[in-house]
Design a protein around this motif. Structure first.
Motif: not given
Length: 148
Positions: A34, A36, A40, A95-96, A99-104, A121
Motif C-alpha cells: 500500500n 497511501e 488524502e 488515526y490508525r 489501517d486506514k479503515q479504522s480512522d474516525f 471503536r
C-alpha cells in the motif's frame, strides 16, 4: 565467442539491473503493498501547518492541558477543570497508521470534563490522537501517540 572477465562483468551488470527492475515493478503494481499518503489532502494540510503550531502553543500556555487515560470502558479525554464545559467545542480525530479503515472523527460534546471514546471503536495497536478544540473563541490543538 570467448567468455572472459569483461563478458562476466557485463552479464553481472545486466543481472543486477534486471533484479532491481523486477522489484521496482513488483512493488509498484502489487496491491499487497500500500502506497497511501498519511491523509488524502496532505498538501492542503501542509499550508495550515503554522495555524496548527499556533494552536499547540495556545494549549501549552494553559495551566492544565488535556489528559488522556485508558480505562476498561475505553479512552477518556479529560479537559481542564477550570473551564466551562458548555463553551468547549471541536473534534477528536483518531488515526490508525496501520489501517486506514479504522480512522474516525468524533465531535466534542461534553456534559462533564471527560469525553469517553468507547473501547468498541478502538482496536489494539498504535493510535495518533488529535484534539482540535475551541474555548471562548481561542483555538487549541492537542496531539498524542498512544499504544492501545
Amino acid at each position: 565467442m570467448k567468455f572472459n572477465w569483461g563478458t562476466g562483468i557485463v552479464i553481472a551488470f545486466i543481472a543486477f539491473i534486471s533484479f532491481i527492475m523486477y522489484f521496482v515493478i513488483n512493488m509498484s503494481t502489487n496491491d499487497k503493498y500500500n502506497h497511501e499518503l498519511v491523509t488524502e489532502d496532505y498538501y492542503k494540510q501542509e499550508v495550515k501547518f503554522q495555524e496548527d503550531i499556533n494552536k499547540q502553543n495556545n494549549a501549552k500556555n494553559l495551566a492544565h492541558n488535556l489528559e488522556i487515560n485508558k480505562t476498561n470502558d475505553g479512552l477518556v479525554i479529560q479537559f481542564p477543570e477550570e473551564m466551562d464545559v458548555t463553551k468547549i467545542s471541536g473534534k477528536v480525530f483518531l488515526y490508525r497508521p496501520s489501517d486506514k479503515q479504522s480512522d474516525f472523527e468524533t465531535p466534542i460534546s461534553l456534559s462533564t470534563h471527560n469525553l469517553l471514546i468507547p473501547d468498541t471503536r478502538l482496536s489494539d495497536g498504535r493510535w495518533n490522537i488529535k484534539v482540535d478544540w475551541q474555548y471562548k473563541n481561542i483555538n487549541y490543538l492537542f496531539k498524542e501517540d498512544i499504544q492501545y
